[in-house]
Motif scaffolding. Structure first.
Motif, PDB file in Angstrom:
ATOM      1  N   THR A 152       0.817  -1.211   0.000  1.00  0.00           N
ATOM      2  CA  THR A 152       0.000   0.000   0.000  1.00  0.00           C
ATOM      3  C   THR A 152       0.850   1.260   0.000  1.00  0.00           C
ATOM      4  OG1 THR A 152      -0.125  -0.006   2.418  1.00  0.00           O
ATOM      5  CG2 THR A 152      -1.904  -1.121   1.203  1.00  0.00           C
ATOM      6  N   GLY A 153       2.170   1.127   0.184  1.00  0.00           N
ATOM      7  CA  GLY A 153       3.065   2.281   0.189  1.00  0.00           C
ATOM      8  C   GLY A 153       4.299   1.988  -0.632  1.00  0.00           C
ATOM      9  N   ASP A 154       5.045   3.047  -0.956  1.00  0.00           N
ATOM     10  CA  ASP A 154       6.234   2.857  -1.782  1.00  0.00           C
ATOM     11  C   ASP A 154       7.540   3.068  -1.018  1.00  0.00           C
ATOM     12  OD1 ASP A 154       6.136   5.577  -1.425  1.00  0.00           O
ATOM     13  OD2 ASP A 154       6.186   6.083  -3.543  1.00  0.00           O
ATOM     14  N   ARG A 155       7.438   3.194   0.304  1.00  0.00           N
ATOM     15  CA  ARG A 155       8.655   3.329   1.115  1.00  0.00           C
ATOM     16  C   ARG A 155       8.382   2.827   2.527  1.00  0.00           C
ATOM     17  NH1 ARG A 155       9.296   7.508   4.676  1.00  0.00           N
ATOM     18  NH2 ARG A 155       7.553   8.917   4.831  1.00  0.00           N
ATOM     19  N   HIS A 156       9.461   2.441   3.205  1.00  0.00           N
ATOM     20  CA  HIS A 156       9.366   1.997   4.591  1.00  0.00           C
ATOM     21  C   HIS A 156       9.357   3.219   5.497  1.00  0.00           C
ATOM     22  CE1 HIS A 156      10.059  -0.270   8.246  1.00  0.00           C
ATOM     23  NE2 HIS A 156      11.076   0.523   8.517  1.00  0.00           N
ATOM     24  N   ASP A 157       8.504   3.213   6.489  1.00  0.00           N
ATOM     25  CA  ASP A 157       8.458   4.284   7.482  1.00  0.00           C
ATOM     26  C   ASP A 157       8.721   3.650   8.833  1.00  0.00           C
ATOM     27  OD1 ASP A 157       7.940   6.294   9.298  1.00  0.00           O
ATOM     28  OD2 ASP A 157       5.999   6.835   8.437  1.00  0.00           O
TER      29      ASP A 157
END
Length: 102
Positions: free
Chosen positions: A67-72
């Motif tokens: 669902t996202g394009d980067r790790h947070d």
């Protein structure tokens, strides 16, 4: 390559699977460290790689269900992985190698 791993120790960690937005970048970032720590490439497929050490393995997969394009690191979910290292000198060596590997 074989899919057969040593028998597990009851209660030990079986595997960790981490979904990543860029498999090629992830492999470039992690492969050197895992292999330096004694992990061996266990499985390789179009959207993933796994490395094992004993009966435990670590999986990185670029899933189409992200669902996202980067790790947070501050979001719920995986914060970090920690590995046992035998000496402080070995930690210093790995820090130097990390710098060499970007």
């Amino acid at each position: 390559m074989t899919d057969r791993l040593p028998p597990p120790v009851p209660g030990s960690l079986h595997h960790v699977e981490i979904w990543v937005p860029d498999l090629a970048r992830t492999v470039a970032d992690w492969q050197w460290l895992l292999e330096d720590l004694g992990y061996t490439l266990h499985q390789s497929w179009e959207n993933g790689r796994s490395w094992n050490l004993g009966s435990t393995y670590l999986v990185f997969e670029q899933s189409p269900a992200l669902t996202g394009d980067r790790h947070d690191r501050l979001a719920p979910g995986l914060n970090h992985l920690a590995f046992h290292i035998d000496t402080a000198d070995r930690v210093d060596l790995l820090v130097a190698k990390a710098r060499e590997n970007g």
